[in-house]
Design a protein around this motif. Structure first.
Motif, mmCIF file in Angstrom:
data_model
loop_
_atom_site.group_PDB
_atom_site.id
_atom_site.type_symbol
_atom_site.label_atom_id
_atom_site.label_comp_id
_atom_site.label_asym_id
_atom_site.label_seq_id
_atom_site.Cartn_x
_atom_site.Cartn_y
_atom_site.Cartn_z
ATOM 1 N N ARG A 1 15.253 -4.779 5.507
ATOM 2 C CA ARG A 1 15.745 -3.581 6.191
ATOM 3 C C ARG A 1 15.238 -2.317 5.502
ATOM 4 N NH1 ARG A 1 21.941 -3.567 6.920
ATOM 5 N NH2 ARG A 1 21.799 -3.733 4.655
ATOM 6 N N ALA A 2 15.245 -2.311 4.163
ATOM 7 C CA ALA A 2 14.763 -1.132 3.438
ATOM 8 C C ALA A 2 13.288 -0.873 3.719
ATOM 9 C CB ALA A 2 14.992 -1.321 1.938
ATOM 10 N N VAL A 3 12.493 -1.938 3.757
ATOM 11 C CA VAL A 3 11.052 -1.782 3.987
ATOM 12 C C VAL A 3 10.784 -1.307 5.410
ATOM 13 C CG1 VAL A 3 8.847 -2.995 4.085
ATOM 14 C CG2 VAL A 3 10.453 -3.489 2.234
ATOM 15 N N LEU A 4 11.409 -1.953 6.396
ATOM 16 C CA LEU A 4 11.178 -1.569 7.787
ATOM 17 C C LEU A 4 11.753 -0.191 8.089
ATOM 18 C CD1 LEU A 4 11.812 -4.938 9.671
ATOM 19 C CD2 LEU A 4 9.633 -3.897 9.021
ATOM 20 N N ARG A 5 12.869 0.143 7.459
ATOM 21 C CA ARG A 5 13.447 1.473 7.663
ATOM 22 C C ARG A 5 12.506 2.546 7.124
ATOM 23 N NH1 ARG A 5 17.780 4.322 10.202
ATOM 24 N NH2 ARG A 5 17.066 6.420 9.733
ATOM 25 N N SER A 6 11.868 2.261 5.999
ATOM 26 C CA SER A 6 10.896 3.200 5.447
ATOM 27 C C SER A 6 9.713 3.372 6.395
ATOM 28 C CB SER A 6 10.418 2.712 4.079
ATOM 29 O OG SER A 6 9.448 3.575 3.539
ATOM 30 N N ALA A 7 9.254 2.257 6.991
ATOM 31 C CA ALA A 7 8.153 2.337 7.954
ATOM 32 C C ALA A 7 8.560 3.168 9.166
ATOM 33 C CB ALA A 7 7.740 0.933 8.385
ATOM 34 N N TYR A 8 9.802 3.032 9.592
ATOM 35 C CA TYR A 8 10.320 3.823 10.721
ATOM 36 C C TYR A 8 10.386 5.306 10.359
ATOM 37 C CZ TYR A 8 13.847 5.730 13.921
ATOM 38 O OH TYR A 8 14.533 6.510 14.819
ATOM 39 N N ASP A 9 10.904 5.611 9.169
ATOM 40 C CA ASP A 9 11.023 7.009 8.739
ATOM 41 C C ASP A 9 9.659 7.679 8.603
ATOM 42 O OD1 ASP A 9 13.757 6.772 8.657
ATOM 43 O OD2 ASP A 9 13.851 6.380 6.498
ATOM 44 N N TYR B 1 5.662 4.806 11.358
ATOM 45 C CA TYR B 1 4.868 3.628 11.681
ATOM 46 C C TYR B 1 5.563 2.718 12.682
ATOM 47 C CZ TYR B 1 1.769 4.899 7.868
ATOM 48 O OH TYR B 1 0.886 5.565 7.065
ATOM 49 N N LEU B 2 6.847 2.924 12.916
ATOM 50 C CA LEU B 2 7.588 2.166 13.918
ATOM 51 C C LEU B 2 8.233 3.138 14.886
ATOM 52 C CD1 LEU B 2 9.398 -0.583 11.783
ATOM 53 C CD2 LEU B 2 7.407 -0.868 13.250
ATOM 54 N N ALA B 3 8.228 2.779 16.162
ATOM 55 C CA ALA B 3 8.794 3.663 17.181
ATOM 56 C C ALA B 3 10.299 3.488 17.320
ATOM 57 C CB ALA B 3 8.117 3.399 18.523
ATOM 58 N N GLU B 4 10.819 2.300 16.981
ATOM 59 C CA GLU B 4 12.242 2.022 17.123
ATOM 60 C C GLU B 4 12.868 1.726 15.767
ATOM 61 O OE1 GLU B 4 12.969 -1.064 19.879
ATOM 62 O OE2 GLU B 4 11.959 -0.064 21.559
ATOM 63 N N GLU B 5 14.086 2.191 15.585
ATOM 64 C CA GLU B 5 14.802 1.942 14.334
ATOM 65 C C GLU B 5 15.061 0.447 14.175
ATOM 66 O OE1 GLU B 5 19.002 3.157 12.136
ATOM 67 O OE2 GLU B 5 18.392 4.124 14.012
ATOM 68 N N PRO B 6 14.692 -0.141 13.034
ATOM 69 C CA PRO B 6 14.846 -1.592 12.857
ATOM 70 C C PRO B 6 16.295 -2.000 12.615
ATOM 71 C CG PRO B 6 13.993 -0.602 10.858
ATOM 72 C CD PRO B 6 14.032 0.495 11.890
ATOM 73 N N GLY C 1 0.780 -1.232 0.000
ATOM 74 C CA GLY C 1 0.000 0.000 0.000
ATOM 75 C C GLY C 1 0.808 1.276 0.000
ATOM 76 N N LEU C 2 2.006 1.263 0.634
ATOM 77 C CA LEU C 2 2.763 2.506 0.775
ATOM 78 C C LEU C 2 4.194 2.419 0.254
ATOM 79 C CD1 LEU C 2 1.664 3.739 4.322
ATOM 80 C CD2 LEU C 2 0.901 4.568 2.098
ATOM 81 N N PHE C 3 4.928 1.398 0.679
ATOM 82 C CA PHE C 3 6.368 1.375 0.401
ATOM 83 C C PHE C 3 6.686 1.454 -1.083
ATOM 84 C CE2 PHE C 3 10.184 -0.988 -0.759
ATOM 85 C CZ PHE C 3 11.144 -0.295 -0.039
ATOM 86 N N ARG C 4 5.977 0.702 -1.914
ATOM 87 C CA ARG C 4 6.333 0.636 -3.332
ATOM 88 C C ARG C 4 6.186 1.982 -4.035
ATOM 89 N NH1 ARG C 4 4.296 -1.988 -6.849
ATOM 90 N NH2 ARG C 4 5.768 -3.499 -7.730
ATOM 91 N N ASP C 5 5.381 2.876 -3.473
ATOM 92 C CA ASP C 5 5.188 4.189 -4.089
ATOM 93 C C ASP C 5 6.131 5.251 -3.544
ATOM 94 O OD1 ASP C 5 3.149 3.284 -5.717
ATOM 95 O OD2 ASP C 5 1.584 3.728 -4.259
ATOM 96 N N THR C 6 6.897 4.920 -2.502
ATOM 97 C CA THR C 6 7.813 5.908 -1.937
ATOM 98 C C THR C 6 9.082 5.984 -2.776
ATOM 99 O OG1 THR C 6 8.835 4.254 -0.476
ATOM 100 C CG2 THR C 6 6.957 5.506 0.396
ATOM 101 N N PRO C 7 9.743 7.137 -2.809
ATOM 102 C CA PRO C 7 10.978 7.266 -3.596
ATOM 103 C C PRO C 7 12.136 6.522 -2.947
ATOM 104 C CG PRO C 7 10.553 9.281 -2.369
ATOM 105 C CD PRO C 7 9.352 8.405 -2.177
ATOM 106 N N SER C 8 13.176 6.295 -3.732
ATOM 107 C CA SER C 8 14.381 5.649 -3.228
ATOM 108 C C SER C 8 15.177 6.632 -2.378
ATOM 109 C CB SER C 8 15.242 5.170 -4.402
ATOM 110 O OG SER C 8 15.743 6.295 -5.118
ATOM 111 N N ASN C 9 16.311 6.184 -1.854
ATOM 112 C CA ASN C 9 17.157 7.066 -1.048
ATOM 113 C C ASN C 9 17.692 8.246 -1.850
ATOM 114 O OD1 ASN C 9 16.836 5.467 1.202
ATOM 115 N ND2 ASN C 9 18.664 4.235 0.796
ATOM 116 N N ARG C 10 17.708 8.106 -3.173
ATOM 117 C CA ARG C 10 18.177 9.196 -4.038
ATOM 118 C C ARG C 10 17.068 10.197 -4.331
ATOM 119 N NH1 ARG C 10 20.693 6.396 -9.177
ATOM 120 N NH2 ARG C 10 21.222 8.565 -9.661
ATOM 121 N N GLY C 11 15.856 9.927 -3.822
ATOM 122 C CA GLY C 11 14.746 10.841 -4.042
ATOM 123 C C GLY C 11 14.046 10.649 -5.367
ATOM 124 N N THR C 12 14.366 9.574 -6.083
ATOM 125 C CA THR C 12 13.745 9.300 -7.376
ATOM 126 C C THR C 12 12.877 8.052 -7.275
ATOM 127 O OG1 THR C 12 15.693 8.011 -8.042
ATOM 128 C CG2 THR C 12 15.650 10.355 -8.645
#
Length: 395
Positions: free
Chosen positions: A168-176, A179-184, A104-115
């Motif tokens: 890690r990329a997916v959970l880190r995105s959820a943290y950023d 949606y997560l209180a602690e860094e994965p 629902g969310l992660f696939r539509d978010t940009p990469s670390n490069r902002g693209t």
């Protein structure tokens, strides 16, 4: 209205999968913290409604959308997006599952490069999530995914390092996104790496044989040989156009002599999934480098016979791979994958005494460790010469 990317296909189950209950007239409705999904009698459309918070006048904030021809997973993914649009991250985090978040969310978010992530990248993420992660953690709420659960999934995966990187990329995105209180993955997760046997690049003798044999090859393969031995990645070489080549006269201020140089400007990439696109693997890969000297004249002749805007290697990737293999077999050359020409370029340059910094610059890299870990593969003859030199110093 956007239905979004689907997860594992449950379209055959339709609106009657677990979690849906009947409501008047045969329509089916799913109730959840994330919203309400009301299906039509024939299951061909549904109405998604999400309610979060209140307006300044005290009324509830509500968004309703009608979707047509979507699966149950796609409808749920749209409900997640709608909740996010209403600023519901604090509430949604209590009920959102990893599967909801990913599709629902992660696939539509940009990469670390902002693209936006490329289709190739998303395909790799989807495969890893479907194969290793979602079967175990897909229905688990984000806030209930523990470190031990992550470690078990990674270590049980067929490709642990790939699984770890994707999770890690997916959970880190959820943290950023809150949606997560602690860094994965702050604690270490050991991911065994199953190394494949490395293909030895061509040595100088084999390169000379390939240059000679290429005279009978089709133009696209000759062009790729020149570009690959110039240090371009396969995706970069497949994207080069005649207009990306240039001939420059260089002057030596010490001797006063003039020399001619032919360079290729690397600014685009091509693969079968994403097609031709602007940009390369990273910002450092946009560069201009000299073309492999023994094949410059041949490459220029090929370029002059092509449309300036057309690709020099104007073949789809799968067709090119087959033609490459056939050409090597017909020429009696040792078979190496097309991408290994970049390793050949690295190895020959370093064995010839070219400064490592310059080699990295020509190949679009910024770290020596990557060069020595992944690309530099000296031949046995080169290592034998080194061993003899060491022996001579002891005499």
């Amino acid at each position: 209205m956007r239905a979004g990317a689907s997860g594992p296909d449950r379209s055959k189950e339709g609106p009657g999968h677990v979690g849906l209950s009947s409501r008047g007239g045969g329509a089916l409705m799913a109730r959840r913290k994330m919203g309400t999904i009301l299906w039509s009698d024939d299951g061909t459309s549904c109405r998604v409604q999400v309610t979060r918070g209140r307006r300044s006048d005290g009324s509830r904030r509500r968004v309703t959308r009608t979707l047509y021809g979507v699966s149950a997973d796609e409808a749920e993914a749209e409900a997640v997006r709608m909740a996010a649009e209403l600023g519901a991250s604090d509430l949604a985090g209590d009920s959102m599952t990893l599967s909801d978040f990913y599709w629902g969310l992660f696939r539509d978010t940009p990469s670390n490069r902002g693209t936006p992530r490329t289709k190739t990248t998303l395909r790799g993420y989807d495969q890893a999530m479907r194969r290793y992660v979602l079967p175990t953690l897909g229905d688990v709420r984000l806030d209930r995914i523990t470190h031990d659960m992550q470690a078990r999934v990674v270590q049980a995966a067929g490709s642990p390092r790939n699984c770890k990187a994707v999770l890690r990329a997916v959970l880190r995105s959820a943290y950023d996104m809150g949606y997560l209180a602690e860094e994965p993955m702050r604690r270490r997760i050991v991911a065994p790496r199953h190394r494949k046997e490395q293909v030895q690049p061509w040595d100088l003798r084999e390169v000379a044989m390939a240059v000679e044999a290429s005279r009978s090859w089709r133009p696209e393969l000759r062009a790729y040989l020149a570009l690959g031995l110039s240090g371009l990645r396969k995706s970069e070489a497949l994207a080069v156009r005649p207009r990306d080549l240039s001939v420059t006269t260089l002057h030596d201020f010490v001797t006063g002599e003039a020399t001619e140089s032919m360079t290729v400007t690397v600014r685009r990439s091509y693969n079968e999934v994403d097609g031709l696109r602007e940009g390369t693997k990273n910002d450092h890969s946009v560069r201009s480098v000299p073309v492999f000297a023994p094949l410059r004249r041949d490459l220029m002749e090929i370029a002059r016979s092509c449309d300036p805007e057309a690709r020099l290697v104007d073949l789809c990737e799968s067709h090119f791979n087959k033609e490459w293999t056939r050409a090597l077999e017909a020429s009696g050359l040792r078979r190496v994958p097309p991408g290994t020409l970049r390793h050949t370029s690295d190895t020959i340059a370093l064995d010839s005494g070219v400064a490592p910094d310059l080699v990295d610059k020509m190949h679009g890299r910024t770290e020596h460790s990557s060069t020595y870990r992944n690309y530099y593969r000296p031949a046995l003859s080169a290592m034998e010469q080194a061993a003899r030199r060491v022996g001579e110093t002891l005499r």
